[in-house]
Design an enzyme around this catalytic site. Structure first.
Site, short mmCIF file in Angstrom:
data_model
loop_
_atom_site.label_atom_id
_atom_site.label_comp_id
_atom_site.label_asym_id
_atom_site.label_seq_id
_atom_site.Cartn_x
_atom_site.Cartn_y
_atom_site.Cartn_z
N PRO A 298 34.26 35.23 -10.97
CA PRO A 298 33.84 36.62 -10.82
C PRO A 298 34.50 37.25 -9.61
CG PRO A 298 32.08 35.12 -10.18
CD PRO A 298 33.16 34.28 -10.76
N CYS B 141 34.73 41.03 -7.61
CA CYS B 141 34.27 42.41 -7.48
C CYS B 141 35.43 43.39 -7.58
CB CYS B 141 33.53 42.60 -6.16
SG CYS B 141 31.94 41.76 -6.09
N ALA C 25 30.25 39.94 -9.67
CA ALA C 25 28.89 40.03 -9.14
C ALA C 25 28.25 41.33 -9.61
CB ALA C 25 28.91 39.96 -7.62
N GLN D 91 27.88 37.02 -13.56
CA GLN D 91 27.25 36.59 -12.32
C GLN D 91 26.22 37.64 -11.90
OE1 GLN D 91 29.13 36.86 -8.26
NE2 GLN D 91 29.25 34.63 -8.48
N TYR E 138 25.24 36.31 0.46
CA TYR E 138 24.40 37.31 -0.17
C TYR E 138 22.95 36.82 -0.22
CZ TYR E 138 28.92 39.37 -0.99
OH TYR E 138 30.17 39.89 -0.78
N ARG F 4 26.07 29.54 -8.46
CA ARG F 4 27.19 29.42 -7.52
C ARG F 4 26.60 29.34 -6.12
NH1 ARG F 4 32.71 33.18 -6.98
NH2 ARG F 4 34.03 31.44 -6.34
N LEU G 73 41.75 28.40 -3.34
CA LEU G 73 43.16 28.10 -3.14
C LEU G 73 43.65 27.02 -4.11
CD1 LEU G 73 43.63 28.32 0.74
CD2 LEU G 73 44.32 29.95 -1.03
N ARG H 4 41.99 35.07 -7.02
CA ARG H 4 43.19 35.80 -6.60
C ARG H 4 44.44 35.35 -7.36
NH1 ARG H 4 39.86 35.16 -2.24
NH2 ARG H 4 39.54 36.96 -0.87
#
Length: 371
Positions: A23, A25, A57, A100, A183, A231, A302, A325
């Site tokens: 997920p 944003c 999210a 999510q 969060y 998660r 990564l 990413r």
């Protein structure tokens, strides 16, 4: 068949390979409503060849959004807007779709990253006072959040449950509860952010209590034949904060309640964190949680190369890898991974003609003819 492209079953969810789109944003919704950007974004990722796409999210309450432009699932309008986007995606892709569910807690009321990402104070036009376990700001210079009372805790629990029911109506295949990255649910878990003196603070059992109550509420509200998982941030990367031992205990408690998997990340609760970044730096946390909690794990962080992902899955370090990413940068990452590893991958028939000559069996079921 490379391990990365072997099927995986998480609960009742059958995945055709071990590649998950994490997920991410987008900060592109209006009053929580998905729009054209979400159709473009989710649509092209759905054509990637990954097995599972987890929607970003998604706030369960308006005040639980990270930014005013966050996606939400707290209103009929939110549900209707996302239904339209999902109909478009599903018309052109068989990918499984997860979501999510999230509440930002004290990290709510923030600017979008490209606007600086800083807190929007409650007195500003677009801001609001954030809720949290305790009236402790994320950083000393920020406005202190409001500590949730019993009514507030009930409102958040109910928000998660109602969002789960909406997700079920949308045909979401699996739910991921966001208890990571600083969060709200992570804030309850970490002693750095949770300074309560009631039954929701203090001991590890007390700090886990509210996140476990939220899991129970979501699990009860979502169809029993569709999996729910969590998660988590396996460590705060801060001395005296949430750590791997606590994460193992939390995962074990979740397993006892019917949790289907653990998506293992780290950090986010404190600006004091010191993260030793490196290729696959979070994978060892997934290894231990998988071994000691006995749950399937999704590793993230990564993971950029096909051979790296293959090693993680083939050696049993994790059951799947999640890309964020890396797949934004290269939305056909699974195609290239399949080519490198000698596997096949699903591709839309409109793109079958793009199959390289040297990989004649790359696209599953591809057949091209022309007069």
């Amino acid at each position: 068949m490379p391990a990365l492209f072997q099927p995986l079953k998480i609960g009742s969810l059958e995945l055709e390979n071990r590649i998950v789109i994490a997920p991410m944003c987008q900060y592109s919704a209006t009053d929580g409503n998905a729009g054209d950007w979400h159709a473009i974004h989710l649509g092209h990722l759905a054509l990637s060849g990954a097995a599972l796409l987890i929607i970003e999210a998604t706030a369960v309450l308006a005040e639980g959004r990270i930014t005013p432009a966050d996606l939400g699932l707290y209103s009929d309008a939110n549900e209707a807007a996302l239904a339209g986007v999902l109909a478009t995606v599903r018309a052109h892709s068989p990918i499984k779709i997860g979501m999510q569910l999230a509440h930002a807690g004290r990290k709510a009321s923030s600017q979008s990253p490209w606007d600086g990402g800083q807190q929007i104070r409650s007195g500003d036009a677009q801001g609001w006072l954030a809720d949290a376990p305790s009236a402790v700001p994320h950083s000393p210079s920020e406005e202190s959040p409001h500590a949730l009372d019993a009514a507030g805790l009930a409102r958040v629990r109910d928000g998660f449950a109602e969002a789960a029911r909406r997700a079920a109506r949308l045909g979401i295949d699996a739910l991921e509860i966001h208890a990571a990255h600083g969060y709200l649910l992570h804030q309850f878990l970490s002693p750095l952010s949770n300074q309560r003196s009631d039954e929701y603070g203090g001991s590890l059992d007390n700090r886990m209590r509210f996140p476990l109550e939220v899991f129970d509420a979501v699990r009860a509200a979502f169809p029993a034949d569709r999996p729910v998982w969590v998660r988590l941030s396996a460590t705060d990367w801060v001395d005296g904060g949430w750590d791997l031992d606590s994460s193992v205990a939390f995962a074990q408690a979740l397993k006892a309640r019917g949790c289907a998997a653990i998506h293992v990340s780290t950090g986010g609760v404190s600006p004091q964190q010191k993260i030793p970044l490196g290729a696959g730096y979070q994978v060892p946390f997934a290894v231990r949680i998988k071994a000691e909690a006995g749950l399937p794990t999704i590793a993230v962080g990564l993971i950029t190369e096909a051979e790296q992902a293959e090693t993680i899955v083939a050696t049993g370090e994790a059951d799947a890898v999640a890309l964020a990413r890396a797949i934004l940068y290269e939305p056909r990452w699974p195609w290239h991974a399949a080519a490198k590893l000698g596997a096949k991958v699903q591709a839309p028939r409109q793109y079958w003609r793009s199959q390289p000559r040297e990989y004649k069996d790359l696209f599953e079921g591809a057949s091209i003819g022309q007069r």
